[in-house]
Every structure is written in structure tokens, then in C-alpha cells.
Design an enzyme around this catalytic site. Sequence first.
Site, PDB file in Angstrom:
ATOM      1  N   HIS A 129      -7.768   0.473   5.848  1.00 27.00           N
ATOM      2  CA  HIS A 129      -7.054   1.743   5.943  1.00 27.00           C
ATOM      3  C   HIS A 129      -6.143   1.874   4.723  1.00 27.00           C
ATOM      4  O   HIS A 129      -6.105   2.917   4.089  1.00 27.00           O
ATOM      5  CB  HIS A 129      -6.262   1.798   7.245  1.00 27.00           C
ATOM      6  CG  HIS A 129      -5.590   3.100   7.482  1.00 27.00           C
ATOM      7  ND1 HIS A 129      -6.286   4.284   7.572  1.00 27.00           N
ATOM      8  CD2 HIS A 129      -4.265   3.420   7.644  1.00 27.00           C
ATOM      9  CE1 HIS A 129      -5.439   5.283   7.783  1.00 27.00           C
ATOM     10  NE2 HIS A 129      -4.216   4.786   7.832  1.00 27.00           N
TER      11      HIS A 129
ATOM     12  N   CYS B  10      -5.293  10.125  11.745  1.00 27.23           N
ATOM     13  CA  CYS B  10      -6.009   9.552  10.594  1.00 27.23           C
ATOM     14  C   CYS B  10      -7.223   8.724  10.983  1.00 27.23           C
ATOM     15  O   CYS B  10      -7.980   8.291  10.113  1.00 27.23           O
ATOM     16  CB  CYS B  10      -5.053   8.705   9.769  1.00 27.23           C
ATOM     17  SG  CYS B  10      -3.549   9.588   9.323  1.00 27.23           S
TER      18      CYS B  10
ATOM     19  N   GLU C 115      -1.548  -4.153   8.625  1.00 28.10           N
ATOM     20  CA  GLU C 115      -3.008  -4.261   8.560  1.00 28.10           C
ATOM     21  C   GLU C 115      -3.438  -5.615   8.014  1.00 28.10           C
ATOM     22  O   GLU C 115      -4.423  -6.199   8.479  1.00 28.10           O
ATOM     23  CB  GLU C 115      -3.603  -3.140   7.709  1.00 28.10           C
ATOM     24  CG  GLU C 115      -5.131  -3.131   7.772  1.00 28.10           C
ATOM     25  CD  GLU C 115      -5.763  -1.953   7.055  1.00 28.10           C
ATOM     26  OE1 GLU C 115      -6.997  -1.785   7.197  1.00 28.10           O
ATOM     27  OE2 GLU C 115      -5.053  -1.200   6.351  1.00 28.10           O
TER      28      GLU C 115
ATOM     29  N   LYS D  36      -8.317   4.475  -0.789  1.00 30.95           N
ATOM     30  CA  LYS D  36      -7.322   5.538  -0.858  1.00 30.95           C
ATOM     31  C   LYS D  36      -6.532   5.460  -2.159  1.00 30.95           C
ATOM     32  O   LYS D  36      -5.893   6.442  -2.564  1.00 30.95           O
ATOM     33  CB  LYS D  36      -6.378   5.460   0.342  1.00 30.95           C
ATOM     34  CG  LYS D  36      -7.016   5.866   1.664  1.00 30.95           C
ATOM     35  CD  LYS D  36      -6.018   5.805   2.801  1.00 30.95           C
ATOM     36  CE  LYS D  36      -6.655   6.224   4.134  1.00 30.95           C
ATOM     37  NZ  LYS D  36      -7.652   5.251   4.617  1.00 30.95           N
TER      38      LYS D  36
ATOM     39  N   PHE E 294      -1.390   7.902  13.069  1.00 30.75           N
ATOM     40  CA  PHE E 294      -0.184   8.175  13.839  1.00 30.75           C
ATOM     41  C   PHE E 294      -0.524   8.203  15.328  1.00 30.75           C
ATOM     42  O   PHE E 294      -1.616   8.591  15.730  1.00 30.75           O
ATOM     43  CB  PHE E 294       0.402   9.533  13.450  1.00 30.75           C
ATOM     44  CG  PHE E 294       1.259   9.502  12.201  1.00 30.75           C
ATOM     45  CD1 PHE E 294       1.374   8.371  11.424  1.00 30.75           C
ATOM     46  CD2 PHE E 294       1.953  10.644  11.807  1.00 30.75           C
ATOM     47  CE1 PHE E 294       2.158   8.357  10.271  1.00 30.75           C
ATOM     48  CE2 PHE E 294       2.743  10.652  10.666  1.00 30.75           C
ATOM     49  CZ  PHE E 294       2.843   9.503   9.896  1.00 30.75           C
TER      50      PHE E 294
ATOM     51  N   HIS F 122      -4.956   9.926   0.631  1.00 31.16           N
ATOM     52  CA  HIS F 122      -5.225   9.801   2.060  1.00 31.16           C
ATOM     53  C   HIS F 122      -5.898  11.081   2.554  1.00 31.16           C
ATOM     54  O   HIS F 122      -5.247  12.124   2.663  1.00 31.16           O
ATOM     55  CB  HIS F 122      -3.910   9.564   2.793  1.00 31.16           C
ATOM     56  CG  HIS F 122      -4.062   9.101   4.206  1.00 31.16           C
ATOM     57  ND1 HIS F 122      -5.253   9.204   4.909  1.00 31.16           N
ATOM     58  CD2 HIS F 122      -3.168   8.520   5.066  1.00 31.16           C
ATOM     59  CE1 HIS F 122      -5.082   8.723   6.127  1.00 31.16           C
ATOM     60  NE2 HIS F 122      -3.827   8.302   6.247  1.00 31.16           N
TER      61      HIS F 122
END
Length: 413
Positions: free
Chosen positions: A303, A163, A314, A335, A399, A340
Site C-alpha cells: 500500500h 482506499c 504495514e 504510489k 480509512f 495515491h
Amino acid sequence: MANEKLVITGMGAVTPIGVGVQAYWESLIGGVCGVGPITRFDASALPVQIAAELKDFDPAAYMPKSLARTMDPFMQYAFIAAGEALKDSGLIVETESERIGIVMGTAMNGITTVAQTQQSFDSGDTHRVGPRFVPMVIGNVAAAQIAIAHGIHGPSFTLNTACSAGGDALMTAAMLLRSGEADAVLAVGGESILCPIVVSGLSQAKALSRRNEDPQHACRPFDLERDGFVIGEGGGAVLLETEEHARKRGGKVKAVLAGYANTNDGYHVTAPEPTGAGASACMRRALTRAGMQPADIDYINAHGTSTPLGDRAETQAIKSVFGDRVTAPPVSATKSATGHLMGAGGLTEVIACVQAIQNGVLPPTLHLDTPDPACDLDYIPNQAREARIRTAMSNSLGFGGQNSSIIVSKYER
């Protein structure tokens, strides 16, 4: 080259809330949400039946049908975004094609074509796989299709950093420019992972929201009731140049790429490091490269995927760098509108930062109705906000512990 200013001169976006930068931006600040029931395939037997799809999308409106048939959707989205960015920049490729590069970012390449082909093969609908199959699933062919269409002959790289791939593509583009390997580089991202095996796998990992009965409110970053992210699809592209190159050709500069960084948590394959240590280190590196202090950042595009663990980590990372709600800049997670976009997300979110700087408007975090006490920053809930900003940061966390931070700032000649 090492200290020369790097500038953004072209942008392109293909998103569930609009195709084209202007359409994307207007929907973003207008509070439009692109999430709905999955229509691409029958998802009735799956625990997750919602996604942010590109609706009423016809690739033939942007390219010849014969070309579209040779591309997986992730390639189509990247191809269209790249074309918009090149046109927007006014760059004449033919005169310097060997000095123009491409860096492509994607998380899962042509996974939808793989899944569909295997299903047809297993069911007996087809007894042979066509010659287009392999080129449709290889990640780097997205960049190859862009290069072929536009006559680009400079360096070309493809990144699979989950990502964070879009942000990493922009950083790699900057590295190519700094090293003197190119004068202009297209940073491109594309993603489409909507197929039963991926939806099922992410569902079983408890990564996705299961708010099937209310898809419009499923993606709710930093909200106490959040229960996972929503799959989106799309493409993004940014043309990056040295300032000297842009000025010599009369290019119009939209913003400066002031800082960039990449780090790895080194903690877990899917879970973020709980304190956000890797992400905070990444933000600090980006600030150092930009020659800035935390107080210089006016806005952060987080994010912010809407996962319980991710949003909390985060938030901790941002607070460790910028302080509490009083000292930290406003933060939003776009998002919540687009879902996403995986490898395309880093670039479309950088585009949102550039648009925010140019237009003096901060996009909101949608569906933030019940604040999570563990997520206690100013997340610009539900409504866009006018603000004068000069510098913005975009974070992408993937990830494998991948972290990307990009800083863009207002251009002053």
C-alpha cells in the site's frame, strides 16, 4: 464453481504516468514520477499545492464529447479503463450480456463535481443546478455508464471502501463468479478528488506531503524523510473470468487470481492499528484462500502511501507474516510514481503485479534515499529489478481500517 480457477483476461489503466496499460507499465519501470504542482485549480492559498494529476488529458480522445460532459472525472477514468480491459480481453459482450457483471470501487464518488457546483452556486455564477448534477456524483453511475456503453446486463455493484475499494472490487467480482451469478465480471476503480475542500481537509489532518518546493520527490514511501501521501487520480479495470469460460471462448489468460481477502482493523477511523494486526490478518487469509505459504510469494506491491504511521504499520504487518528482510520477499510501493489513486489504486497495482509476473521485472520504490530503521525490508529502491516471479501480492489499506490483499500468480493450463 467453488474451486474453479479464476483468471484475468483483460486489463485497463488510466494513470498520471500513462494512459493504457503499456504506457503505465513502461513509465513505472522507467522511474517516471507523475507528481507536480496542482493545475486543476488555484492552490496557492492552500498548505498543499502538489498532486499527481492526469496531464494533457482530453476525454474526447476516448469518448464522445457529449458523453464526457455527463461524467465526473472519476467516471471518465473508470469508463476508459473498462473499455481498454474489455478490448484487451476479446470478450464479445453481445452474445452473453446477462452473464457479465460489473463491480465498481471508488472512495469519494463525484466529490469534485459537488465542490465545483457548490462553489458556483455560492458565488452567484449560477442560480440553478442542472439535471446532470446528481447522476454525475452518484458512485454507481460510473458502472451504469460502462454497462450502457457496452450492453452489459449482469449483476452490478459499487463499493465505497475507501482506499481498499479497488482490491475489494476484485474480491467481490470473484465472489460473484464463485456463486455462479456471472461468468465474467469487470472489476473497475476510478477516483478524482482534486478540489480545494478535499486538499484542505486532508492537509489539516496532516495526511499529505507538504513538499511543495520539490513535488517530484514528495512521495517517498518507507523513507525516513517522508511526510505524507500525495493525491493522485486515475482508473483501473480488470476482467475476471472462470477458467472454463475463458477457455471456451478462446480468451488469452494473463494471470490467475489465486487469493483474496478483506478485514477491518476495528481500531480508528483514520489511523492504522500500530502493529499492523488487521493488515497481517488480511494477508494470512488471502494466503489461506490461495492454499499458499508465505514463502510462495515472490513480490509484494505494498500500500506504501508515504505516511509516517502507515508505512511503519504495514512494514510490521508484512514482517509478522513473512519474517525479516532475509525471509520476506522484495516489496515496492508504486504510489511513489503515481501518487495515491484511492479507489483506483488497488486495481492499477494488481495490474503492476500481473505485468511484473509476465515481464520478469519488479517496479521500484522511488525516492527511497534515507532508509527508515523502522522500515527495514527490501523495498527495491529507485531502480527496477529483473526477477523471475510466479506469485505476487497487492495490499490496499484504507480509512476506516479497511484492508485488502490480492494474490495473483502465473497461469499454467
